[in-house]
Design a protein around this motif. Structure first.
Motif, PDB file in Angstrom:
ATOM      1  N   GLY A 146      42.129  50.671  47.668  1.00 43.43           N
ATOM      2  CA  GLY A 146      41.871  50.064  49.070  1.00 43.43           C
ATOM      3  C   GLY A 146      41.681  50.744  50.487  1.00 43.43           C
ATOM      4  O   GLY A 146      41.799  50.221  51.507  1.00 43.43           O
ATOM      5  N   THR A 147      42.469  52.224  50.164  1.00 41.41           N
ATOM      6  CA  THR A 147      43.099  52.961  51.752  1.00 41.41           C
ATOM      7  C   THR A 147      41.963  53.783  51.874  1.00 41.41           C
ATOM      8  O   THR A 147      42.070  54.410  52.657  1.00 41.41           O
ATOM      9  CB  THR A 147      43.988  53.457  51.347  1.00 41.41           C
ATOM     10  N   GLY A 148      40.857  53.611  51.946  1.00 44.40           N
ATOM     11  CA  GLY A 148      40.089  54.114  51.684  1.00 44.40           C
ATOM     12  C   GLY A 148      39.392  55.721  50.931  1.00 44.40           C
ATOM     13  O   GLY A 148      38.621  56.606  51.419  1.00 44.40           O
ATOM     14  N   LYS A 149      39.844  55.874  50.250  1.00 33.99           N
ATOM     15  CA  LYS A 149      39.075  57.051  48.990  1.00 33.99           C
ATOM     16  C   LYS A 149      37.877  57.084  49.277  1.00 33.99           C
ATOM     17  O   LYS A 149      37.408  58.216  49.053  1.00 33.99           O
ATOM     18  CB  LYS A 149      40.265  57.412  48.351  1.00 33.99           C
ATOM     19  N   THR A 150      36.983  55.757  47.908  1.00 33.08           N
ATOM     20  CA  THR A 150      35.962  55.681  47.781  1.00 33.08           C
ATOM     21  C   THR A 150      35.158  56.099  49.174  1.00 33.08           C
ATOM     22  O   THR A 150      33.974  56.465  49.165  1.00 33.08           O
ATOM     23  CB  THR A 150      35.785  54.609  47.332  1.00 33.08           C
ATOM     24  N   ASP A 298      51.223  43.666  58.368  1.00 35.36           N
ATOM     25  CA  ASP A 298      52.105  44.871  57.787  1.00 35.36           C
ATOM     26  C   ASP A 298      52.135  44.779  55.884  1.00 35.36           C
ATOM     27  O   ASP A 298      51.907  44.108  55.072  1.00 35.36           O
ATOM     28  CB  ASP A 298      53.527  44.352  57.412  1.00 35.36           C
ATOM     29  N   GLY A 299      51.761  45.911  56.087  1.00 36.32           N
ATOM     30  CA  GLY A 299      51.709  46.126  54.012  1.00 36.32           C
ATOM     31  C   GLY A 299      50.044  46.358  53.424  1.00 36.32           C
ATOM     32  O   GLY A 299      49.279  46.390  52.455  1.00 36.32           O
ATOM     33  N   ALA A 332      43.398  34.035  56.686  1.00 38.22           N
ATOM     34  CA  ALA A 332      42.722  34.817  56.341  1.00 38.22           C
ATOM     35  C   ALA A 332      44.238  36.005  55.829  1.00 38.22           C
ATOM     36  O   ALA A 332      43.934  36.050  54.367  1.00 38.22           O
ATOM     37  CB  ALA A 332      41.599  35.644  56.775  1.00 38.22           C
ATOM     38  N   LEU A 333      44.372  36.191  56.869  1.00 34.17           N
ATOM     39  CA  LEU A 333      45.876  37.665  56.413  1.00 34.17           C
ATOM     40  C   LEU A 333      46.954  36.430  55.607  1.00 34.17           C
ATOM     41  O   LEU A 333      47.738  38.078  54.346  1.00 34.17           O
ATOM     42  CB  LEU A 333      46.117  38.096  57.669  1.00 34.17           C
ATOM     43  N   GLU A 334      46.924  35.639  55.033  1.00 37.55           N
ATOM     44  CA  GLU A 334      48.327  35.329  54.898  1.00 37.55           C
ATOM     45  C   GLU A 334      48.028  34.857  53.338  1.00 37.55           C
ATOM     46  O   GLU A 334      48.553  35.000  52.016  1.00 37.55           O
ATOM     47  CB  GLU A 334      48.934  33.812  55.506  1.00 37.55           C
ATOM     48  N   ASP A 335      46.509  34.838  52.860  1.00 38.73           N
ATOM     49  CA  ASP A 335      45.721  34.653  52.182  1.00 38.73           C
ATOM     50  C   ASP A 335      45.939  35.780  51.254  1.00 38.73           C
ATOM     51  O   ASP A 335      46.539  35.809  49.886  1.00 38.73           O
ATOM     52  CB  ASP A 335      44.656  34.414  51.672  1.00 38.73           C
ATOM     53  N   ARG A 336      45.653  37.356  51.891  1.00 37.84           N
ATOM     54  CA  ARG A 336      45.877  38.438  51.608  1.00 37.84           C
ATOM     55  C   ARG A 336      47.439  38.717  51.358  1.00 37.84           C
ATOM     56  O   ARG A 336      47.482  39.549  50.115  1.00 37.84           O
ATOM     57  CB  ARG A 336      45.061  39.344  52.266  1.00 37.84           C
ATOM     58  N   GLN A 337      47.906  38.215  52.040  1.00 40.39           N
ATOM     59  CA  GLN A 337      49.461  38.411  52.074  1.00 40.39           C
ATOM     60  C   GLN A 337      49.670  38.196  50.549  1.00 40.39           C
ATOM     61  O   GLN A 337      50.680  38.905  49.721  1.00 40.39           O
ATOM     62  CB  GLN A 337      50.549  38.081  52.959  1.00 40.39           C
ATOM     63  N   SER A 338      49.359  36.157  50.514  1.00 40.46           N
ATOM     64  CA  SER A 338      50.006  36.439  49.103  1.00 40.46           C
ATOM     65  C   SER A 338      49.341  36.822  47.486  1.00 40.46           C
ATOM     66  O   SER A 338      50.036  36.653  47.078  1.00 40.46           O
ATOM     67  CB  SER A 338      50.083  34.828  49.483  1.00 40.46           C
ATOM     68  N   PHE A 339      48.023  36.937  48.118  1.00 43.04           N
ATOM     69  CA  PHE A 339      47.309  37.404  46.599  1.00 43.04           C
ATOM     70  C   PHE A 339      48.239  38.884  46.824  1.00 43.04           C
ATOM     71  O   PHE A 339      48.145  39.468  45.459  1.00 43.04           O
ATOM     72  CB  PHE A 339      45.987  38.126  47.196  1.00 43.04           C
ATOM     73  N   ARG A 340      48.530  39.487  47.275  1.00 44.63           N
ATOM     74  CA  ARG A 340      48.958  41.192  47.310  1.00 44.63           C
ATOM     75  C   ARG A 340      50.619  40.684  46.051  1.00 44.63           C
ATOM     76  O   ARG A 340      51.156  41.618  45.384  1.00 44.63           O
ATOM     77  CB  ARG A 340      48.966  42.028  48.626  1.00 44.63           C
ATOM     78  N   ARG A 342      51.300  38.546  44.508  1.00 43.73           N
ATOM     79  CA  ARG A 342      51.508  38.037  43.492  1.00 43.73           C
ATOM     80  C   ARG A 342      50.654  39.073  42.554  1.00 43.73           C
ATOM     81  O   ARG A 342      51.565  39.428  41.371  1.00 43.73           O
ATOM     82  CB  ARG A 342      50.359  36.995  43.214  1.00 43.73           C
ATOM     83  N   PHE A 343      49.966  40.107  43.216  1.00 42.71           N
ATOM     84  CA  PHE A 343      49.608  41.257  42.514  1.00 42.71           C
ATOM     85  C   PHE A 343      50.517  42.228  41.693  1.00 42.71           C
ATOM     86  O   PHE A 343      50.701  42.495  40.660  1.00 42.71           O
ATOM     87  CB  PHE A 343      47.566  41.731  42.829  1.00 42.71           C
ATOM     88  N   HIS A 344      51.201  42.404  43.222  1.00 42.05           N
ATOM     89  CA  HIS A 344      52.363  43.498  42.820  1.00 42.05           C
ATOM     90  C   HIS A 344      53.723  42.612  42.444  1.00 42.05           C
ATOM     91  O   HIS A 344      55.021  43.586  42.112  1.00 42.05           O
ATOM     92  CB  HIS A 344      52.620  44.566  44.363  1.00 42.05           C
ATOM     93  N   ALA A 345      53.326  41.972  41.551  1.00 43.59           N
ATOM     94  CA  ALA A 345      55.351  41.234  41.208  1.00 43.59           C
ATOM     95  C   ALA A 345      55.022  41.889  39.735  1.00 43.59           C
ATOM     96  O   ALA A 345      54.106  41.727  38.977  1.00 43.59           O
ATOM     97  CB  ALA A 345      54.865  39.689  40.808  1.00 43.59           C
TER      98      ALA A 345
END
Length: 345
Positions: A146-150, A298-299, A332-340, A342-345
């Motif tokens: 998600g950092t812009g490579k594609t 952040d992040g 919306a940003l809190e939701d993305r942080q929460s998902f991140r 969980r995903f990286h846990a």
């Protein structure tokens, strides 16, 4: 020392030339300019293999002039008809014709300068070749998802008005395990015949270090094939872009084959602010609103920030709102942080 060509060989050569002429005329009649120029480049490659470098270079320069002239087409007019994968490449390669440019991306100054240099070299590749140099054609993009490579691959295609061909490497392995090297040969043959931007996404699928404990013979053979393919002359000056989230497992011999290795990171606060402001458009992100949500970015990657902004933007469109709902953007940003998390846990 080889003797003179037999009558049969001469006849065969004449037949091949006739077929090429027929193909050229057919593409001209059909209005397929890209196919016309691709055939011309194939003839140039044949001339180069036969040792006729002067004729080969003359053809390449003429093709470049034709494409540069197309580059001046009126806005909205497609300068080069979209080339689509055919035959066995269908299912292995997806094609698109992006309109994205580097101006649409939020990039660091250093990354933007390197990408702009690639575009400049491609635009002046005939000049470089006249001085014994070649443009950068192999890029390795590394960084988190998600950092812009594609998007970078799409932006380069848009800048150069070239088709974007995305090679799905994992699909290639799952469908053709045992025949992968042969299928990759088809891809690299197209690179040599059809000018475009070629994205090898999730490149670590074939680029992992040789000798890795989890390595299998097929992956080693494929990696060796890729190393060989990347050494071949690129008569079309196509750009091959490899993207990976796991640079640490790439084979060092493979990494050395790239002209540019560009590392992407998650946006800092300023980049996040610019990205959200652009994405929200007419829903102005005021300085006060930004100060309250800045820590929540952040992040988060560019992709995660875009998704958060889009969630708020869609609500605003459906509710005919004229200003940003800061509370919803924060959620919306809190939701993305929460998902991140969980995903990286």
């Amino acid at each position: 020392m080889p003797g003179p060509r037999s009558g049969h060989d001469q006849e065969k050569g004449a037949l091949m030339s006739t077929k090429q002429i027929v193909a050229l005329l057919n593409s001209h009649v059909e209005g397929d300019q890209e196919q016309f120029l691709s055939i011309a480049l194939q003839i140039a490659a044949q001339q180069a293999r036969a040792g006729n470098e002067t004729d080969a270079n003359a053809l390449k320069r003429l093709v470049q002039k034709a494409r540069e002239r197309q580059g001046g087409a009126p806005s909205g007019q497609t300068p080069i008809p979209l080339a689509r994968p055919r035959g066995e490449l269908q299912g292995l390669v997806e094609s698109a014709y992006p309109k994205t440019t580097l101006a649409n991306m939020v990039l660091t100054d250093a990354i933007r300068a390197r990408l702009e240099r690639v575009v400049r070299e491609q635009g002046q590749r005939a000049v470089l070749r006249d001085h014994g140099q070649i443009p950068a054609t192999h890029l390795l993009l590394v960084g988190p998802p998600g950092t812009g490579k594609t998007m970078t691959a799409a932006a380069l295609a848009g800048e150069l008005r070239l088709p974007l061909f995305t090679v799905k490497l994992e699909s290639l392995f799952s469908r053709f395990f045992g025949e992968t090297a042969g299928k990759l040969r088809l891809v690299f043959d197209q690179i040599a015949q059809t000018r475009g931007i070629y994205l090898l996404d999730e490149f670590d699928a074939i680029g992992s270090r040789r000798g890795d404990p989890n390595d299998v013979g097929e992956i080693r053979r494929v990696l060796n094939s890729v190393l060989s393919f990347m050494e071949e002359p690129n008569s079309t000056d196509s750009i091959v872009i490899a993207a990976t989230n796991h640079v640490e497992i790439l084979d060092k011999a493979l990494a050395r084959r790239f002209d540019e290795v560009i590392e992407y990171h998650v946006p800092d606060h300023e980049a996040a602010r610019i990205l959200l402001t652009r994405r929200l458009g007419q829903l102005r992100l005021t300085a006060k609103a930004w100060s309250s949500i800045a820590p929540m970015t952040d992040g988060l990657s560019q992709g995660e920030l875009v998704r958060a902004a889009d969630a708020v933007l869609k609500d605003a469109i459906l509710e005919n709102a004229k200003s940003i709902d800061v509370a919803r953007l924060r959620t919306a940003l809190e939701d993305r942080q929460s998902f991140r998390r969980r995903f990286h846990a």
